[in-house]
Design an enzyme around this catalytic site. Structure first.
Site, PDB file in Angstrom:
ATOM      1  N   ASN A 209      13.618  35.826  -6.672  1.00  0.00           N
ATOM      2  CA  ASN A 209      12.808  36.682  -5.797  1.00  0.00           C
ATOM      3  C   ASN A 209      12.955  37.988  -5.861  1.00  0.00           C
ATOM      4  O   ASN A 209      13.690  38.451  -6.515  1.00  0.00           O
ATOM      5  CB  ASN A 209      13.133  35.919  -4.339  1.00  0.00           C
ATOM      6  CG  ASN A 209      14.351  36.230  -3.931  1.00  0.00           C
ATOM      7  OD1 ASN A 209      14.876  37.314  -3.807  1.00  0.00           O
ATOM      8  ND2 ASN A 209      15.106  35.142  -3.727  1.00  0.00           N
ATOM      9  N   ASP A 278      15.565  28.261  -1.815  1.00  0.00           N
ATOM     10  CA  ASP A 278      15.569  27.030  -1.064  1.00  0.00           C
ATOM     11  C   ASP A 278      15.717  25.835  -2.260  1.00  0.00           C
ATOM     12  O   ASP A 278      16.048  24.702  -1.834  1.00  0.00           O
ATOM     13  CB  ASP A 278      14.421  27.027  -0.200  1.00  0.00           C
ATOM     14  CG  ASP A 278      14.401  27.635   0.966  1.00  0.00           C
ATOM     15  OD1 ASP A 278      15.769  28.072   1.510  1.00  0.00           O
ATOM     16  OD2 ASP A 278      13.721  28.387   1.239  1.00  0.00           O
ATOM     17  N   LYS A 288      15.679  26.309 -24.769  1.00  0.00           N
ATOM     18  CA  LYS A 288      14.294  26.840 -24.381  1.00  0.00           C
ATOM     19  C   LYS A 288      13.194  26.114 -24.267  1.00  0.00           C
ATOM     20  O   LYS A 288      12.783  25.219 -25.217  1.00  0.00           O
ATOM     21  CB  LYS A 288      14.063  28.267 -25.193  1.00  0.00           C
ATOM     22  CG  LYS A 288      12.962  29.022 -24.864  1.00  0.00           C
ATOM     23  CD  LYS A 288      12.727  30.167 -25.713  1.00  0.00           C
ATOM     24  CE  LYS A 288      11.466  31.056 -25.192  1.00  0.00           C
ATOM     25  NZ  LYS A 288      11.021  31.533 -26.448  1.00  0.00           N
ATOM     26  N   ASP A 307      22.133  24.510   2.237  1.00  0.00           N
ATOM     27  CA  ASP A 307      21.678  25.966   3.261  1.00  0.00           C
ATOM     28  C   ASP A 307      22.780  26.445   3.835  1.00  0.00           C
ATOM     29  O   ASP A 307      23.607  25.946   4.627  1.00  0.00           O
ATOM     30  CB  ASP A 307      20.513  25.218   4.519  1.00  0.00           C
ATOM     31  CG  ASP A 307      20.258  26.297   5.428  1.00  0.00           C
ATOM     32  OD1 ASP A 307      20.840  27.449   5.653  1.00  0.00           O
ATOM     33  OD2 ASP A 307      18.901  26.431   5.692  1.00  0.00           O
ATOM     34  N   ILE A 308      23.119  27.494   3.177  1.00  0.00           N
ATOM     35  CA  ILE A 308      24.416  28.231   3.410  1.00  0.00           C
ATOM     36  C   ILE A 308      24.559  28.556   4.979  1.00  0.00           C
ATOM     37  O   ILE A 308      25.785  28.555   5.697  1.00  0.00           O
ATOM     38  CB  ILE A 308      24.499  29.412   2.534  1.00  0.00           C
ATOM     39  CG1 ILE A 308      24.484  29.193   1.026  1.00  0.00           C
ATOM     40  CG2 ILE A 308      25.906  30.084   2.867  1.00  0.00           C
ATOM     41  CD1 ILE A 308      24.256  30.211   0.042  1.00  0.00           C
ATOM     42  N   PHE A 325      19.231  36.091   8.929  1.00  0.00           N
ATOM     43  CA  PHE A 325      17.966  37.087   8.524  1.00  0.00           C
ATOM     44  C   PHE A 325      16.634  36.186   8.570  1.00  0.00           C
ATOM     45  O   PHE A 325      17.025  34.893   8.035  1.00  0.00           O
ATOM     46  CB  PHE A 325      18.179  37.705   7.196  1.00  0.00           C
ATOM     47  CG  PHE A 325      18.523  39.248   7.542  1.00  0.00           C
ATOM     48  CD1 PHE A 325      19.968  39.167   7.896  1.00  0.00           C
ATOM     49  CD2 PHE A 325      17.819  40.251   7.588  1.00  0.00           C
ATOM     50  CE1 PHE A 325      20.503  40.764   7.945  1.00  0.00           C
ATOM     51  CE2 PHE A 325      18.107  41.158   7.721  1.00  0.00           C
ATOM     52  CZ  PHE A 325      19.551  41.729   7.893  1.00  0.00           C
ATOM     53  N   LYS A 339      13.966  29.721  13.761  1.00  0.00           N
ATOM     54  CA  LYS A 339      14.635  29.357  12.796  1.00  0.00           C
ATOM     55  C   LYS A 339      16.278  29.817  13.036  1.00  0.00           C
ATOM     56  O   LYS A 339      17.193  29.192  12.854  1.00  0.00           O
ATOM     57  CB  LYS A 339      14.521  30.708  11.347  1.00  0.00           C
ATOM     58  CG  LYS A 339      14.670  30.329  10.134  1.00  0.00           C
ATOM     59  CD  LYS A 339      14.270  31.352   9.163  1.00  0.00           C
ATOM     60  CE  LYS A 339      12.879  31.087   8.670  1.00  0.00           C
ATOM     61  NZ  LYS A 339      12.432  31.929   7.686  1.00  0.00           N
ATOM     62  N   LYS A 343      18.807  26.692  12.789  1.00  0.00           N
ATOM     63  CA  LYS A 343      20.021  27.030  11.883  1.00  0.00           C
ATOM     64  C   LYS A 343      21.130  27.036  12.389  1.00  0.00           C
ATOM     65  O   LYS A 343      22.301  27.270  12.071  1.00  0.00           O
ATOM     66  CB  LYS A 343      19.782  28.208  10.847  1.00  0.00           C
ATOM     67  CG  LYS A 343      18.644  28.019   9.982  1.00  0.00           C
ATOM     68  CD  LYS A 343      18.802  28.894   8.775  1.00  0.00           C
ATOM     69  CE  LYS A 343      17.458  28.514   7.885  1.00  0.00           C
ATOM     70  NZ  LYS A 343      17.821  28.808   6.390  1.00  0.00           N
TER      71      LYS A 343
HETATM   72  O1  PMT Z   1      17.672  43.158  -0.838  1.00  0.00           O
HETATM   73  P1  PMT Z   1      16.455  43.931  -0.255  1.00  0.00           P
HETATM   74  O2  PMT Z   1      15.563  44.201  -1.407  1.00  0.00           O
HETATM   75  O3  PMT Z   1      16.694  45.213   0.433  1.00  0.00           O
HETATM   76  O4  PMT Z   1      15.538  43.099   0.819  1.00  0.00           O
HETATM   77  C1  PMT Z   1      16.199  42.632   1.998  1.00  0.00           C
HETATM   78  C2  PMT Z   1      15.873  41.165   2.430  1.00  0.00           C
HETATM   79  C3  PMT Z   1      14.229  41.218   2.661  1.00  0.00           C
HETATM   80  C4  PMT Z   1      16.184  40.311   1.378  1.00  0.00           C
HETATM   81  C5  PMT Z   1      16.580  41.026   3.925  1.00  0.00           C
HETATM   82  O5  PMT Z   1      16.439  41.856   4.723  1.00  0.00           O
HETATM   83  C6  PMT Z   1      16.442  39.610   4.415  1.00  0.00           C
HETATM   84  O6  PMT Z   1      15.350  39.262   5.039  1.00  0.00           O
HETATM   85  N1  PMT Z   1      17.238  38.461   3.790  1.00  0.00           N
HETATM   86  C7  PMT Z   1      16.768  37.229   4.207  1.00  0.00           C
HETATM   87  C8  PMT Z   1      15.897  36.603   3.196  1.00  0.00           C
HETATM   88  C9  PMT Z   1      15.492  34.964   3.210  1.00  0.00           C
HETATM   89  O7  PMT Z   1      15.912  34.440   2.492  1.00  0.00           O
HETATM   90  O8  PMT Z   1      15.076  34.680   4.521  1.00  0.00           O
HETATM   91  P2  PMT Z   1      14.563  33.127   4.946  1.00  0.00           P
HETATM   92  O9  PMT Z   1      13.806  33.270   5.912  1.00  0.00           O
HETATM   93  O10 PMT Z   1      14.009  32.331   3.726  1.00  0.00           O
HETATM   94  O11 PMT Z   1      15.972  32.585   5.139  1.00  0.00           O
HETATM   95  C10 PMT Z   1      16.564  32.353   6.431  1.00  0.00           C
HETATM   96  C11 PMT Z   1      18.031  32.674   6.410  1.00  0.00           C
HETATM   97  O12 PMT Z   1      18.785  31.457   5.956  1.00  0.00           O
HETATM   98  C12 PMT Z   1      18.464  33.913   5.756  1.00  0.00           C
HETATM   99  O13 PMT Z   1      19.626  34.498   6.267  1.00  0.00           O
HETATM  100  C13 PMT Z   1      18.908  33.283   4.589  1.00  0.00           C
HETATM  101  O14 PMT Z   1      20.172  34.065   3.818  1.00  0.00           O
HETATM  102  C14 PMT Z   1      19.707  32.168   4.754  1.00  0.00           C
HETATM  103  N2  PMT Z   1      19.377  30.998   3.492  1.00  0.00           N
HETATM  104  C15 PMT Z   1      18.353  30.438   3.188  1.00  0.00           C
HETATM  105  C16 PMT Z   1      18.013  29.583   2.323  1.00  0.00           C
HETATM  106  C17 PMT Z   1      19.515  28.847   1.989  1.00  0.00           C
HETATM  107  N3  PMT Z   1      19.475  28.049   0.938  1.00  0.00           N
HETATM  108  N4  PMT Z   1      20.690  29.372   2.340  1.00  0.00           N
HETATM  109  C18 PMT Z   1      20.724  30.226   3.349  1.00  0.00           C
HETATM  110  O15 PMT Z   1      21.969  30.862   3.718  1.00  0.00           O
END
Ligand code: PMT
Length: 402
Positions: A209, A278, A288, A307-308, A325, A339, A343
């Protein structure tokens, strides 16, 4: 660095190979405007001679508690009163143990007991000594008493091993010491994820991403400036590592999961700013993938990644305070609140993605922050500034919950 200008710093140096960095530390402290006096332990003098410290500090060096000549010039009580700040770098495991138990059997330990100046330690030792429960308990006791820790960092050690225990670099120590003046996170262990993850499809292609890691590392800098011991587990991203912050580079969500879970139980605060994939390919092709001659498409089977955030929030024992976040493209508040609950995070910071001046690949961002019974908006600002505002809020909520 205004906080150090005119400041009287008593630098204690204890015995360890990292003592070779201490003369450089003296020079950098003086460059930042501090006046420096140096107290050496007997073991430190086995590594670096007092004359070196005298030359770089411009002051006589102190090492003997019972030397009548030294006492006549500047007695140890006078020296303890002179100090605005006591910095011990490197601080050995033995020194940490003696400080914990209030020993006064040499000059440096006595100065620490006889002064009410804030004390900062930059530990340096073999990784197993740092990980030893005795050292961990001493660290925790000292941190509870307000002793601040800078580092140690991770990496190659003089003993040939690799791990946590390297003294932070002099430039990082000076930057952390000059910091924000807000020490409410002093000694707190803060684990942060940052950047994207990469999920291999074949040896040359991956799913990922747009995250640059800027937001996560800005938070790391803000947390370190408040005295936190910060470790960032980072996916592949160009963001620079702030002074005093330990960085662990990973590539995939599974690797990030492993690195976080190994450290979460030893952390006081966990902040998940990474954009973790995800899903990953069920099987990455060993070679390849070739384009087929027919016009048919290619189907990729994806499986869920761990999901960490959810796993750390669900820890039963030694659960840190958990901040997530939420990256949203629609109905931000509704999705973020949901969320946070699903979570199990204590607090969630939501940002828009796919819009100008926010989220990924942007120098600025704005956040809507939600917790159990509250909400606040942090207005659009450069990411480093926004990180300060977010850390302020997190610090308040963290202390309220503890
Ligand atoms: O890195 P930059 O370019 O500065 O951009 C910042 C950002 C947009 C990446 C940052 O501000 C941000 O929003 N980070 C979280 C991005 C994200 O994956 O959001 P989500 O809504 O998909 O996930 C929710 C939360 O679960 C997040 O805290 C994520 O870290 C966590 N997660 C998600 C999936 C997973 N398998 N494990 C996780 O821990």
């Amino acid at each position: 660095m205004p906080k150090l200008a005119g400041c009287h710093i008593l630098l204690g140096v204890t015995g360890g190979i990292a003592a070779y960095k201490s003369p450089d530390l003296v020079r950098r402290l003086r460059d930042a405007g501090a006046e420096v006096r140096v107290a050496l332990t007997a073991a430190a003098m086995e590594f670096v001679r007092p004359l070196t410290f005298q030359a770089v500090s411009g002051n006589p060096v102190h090492h003997d508690l019972l030397d009548p000549n030294a006492e006549a010039a500047m007695g140890h009580i006078e020296l303890a009163r002179w100090a605005d700040h006591i910095l011990v770098a490197p601080a050995s495991a033995d020194f940490m143990a003696r400080l914990t138990h209030g020993f006064a059997d040499d000059l440096l330990a006595t100065l620490c007991l006889a002064s009410d100046a804030p004390i900062t330690l930059a530990p340096a030792m073999n990784r197993l000594m740092w990980a030893n429960p005795a050292t961990r308990a001493n660290r925790a006791t000292l941190a509870e008493r307000g002793v601040r820790f800078i580092g140690p960092g991770e990496g190659d050690q003089a003993c040939g091993e690799t791990g946590a225990g390297r003294m932070s670099e002099p430039s990082d120590i000076v930057a952390a010491l000059a910091g924000s003046g807000d020490d409410r996170l002093a000694g707190q262990r803060i684990l942060i994820t940052a950047g994207p993850t990469r999920e291999a499809i074949d040896p040359v292609r991956y799913l990922s991403n747009r995250s640059t890691g800027a937001m996560g590392f800005a938070i790391a800098a803000a947390a370190a400036a408040r005295g936190g011991e910060v470790t960032v587990v980072a996916g592949p991203c160009p963001a620079a590592t702030p002074a005093g912050v330990t960085r662990i580079d990973v590539e995939t969500a599974v690797e990030m999961h492993e690195a976080v879970i190994a450290r979460a139980g030893d952390s006081d605060l966990f902040i998940a700013a990474a954009a973790v994939a995800d899903y990953r390919a069920a099987e990455a092709a060993p070679e390849k993938l070739k384009k087929r001659d027919d016009e048919g498409g290619l189907t990729l089977t994806l499986v869920r990644n761990p999901d960490i955030l959810r796993e750390v929030a669900a820890l039963r024992s030694r659960r840190p305070f958990v901040v997530g976040f939420a990256a949203e493209t629609e109905r931000l508040a509704e999705h973020a609140r949901d969320k946070r609950r699903r979570k199990g995070a204590d607090l969630i910071a939501a940002n828009w993605v796919g819009r100008p001046d926010s989220g990924f690949e942007s120098e600025r961002n704005a956040l809507e922050v939600f917790w159990e019974d509250g909400h606040t908006s942090l207005a659009s600002a450069p990411k480093r500034e926004l990180a300060d505002a977010l850390m302020e809020l997190i610090t308040e909520q963290y202390h309220a919950k503890r």
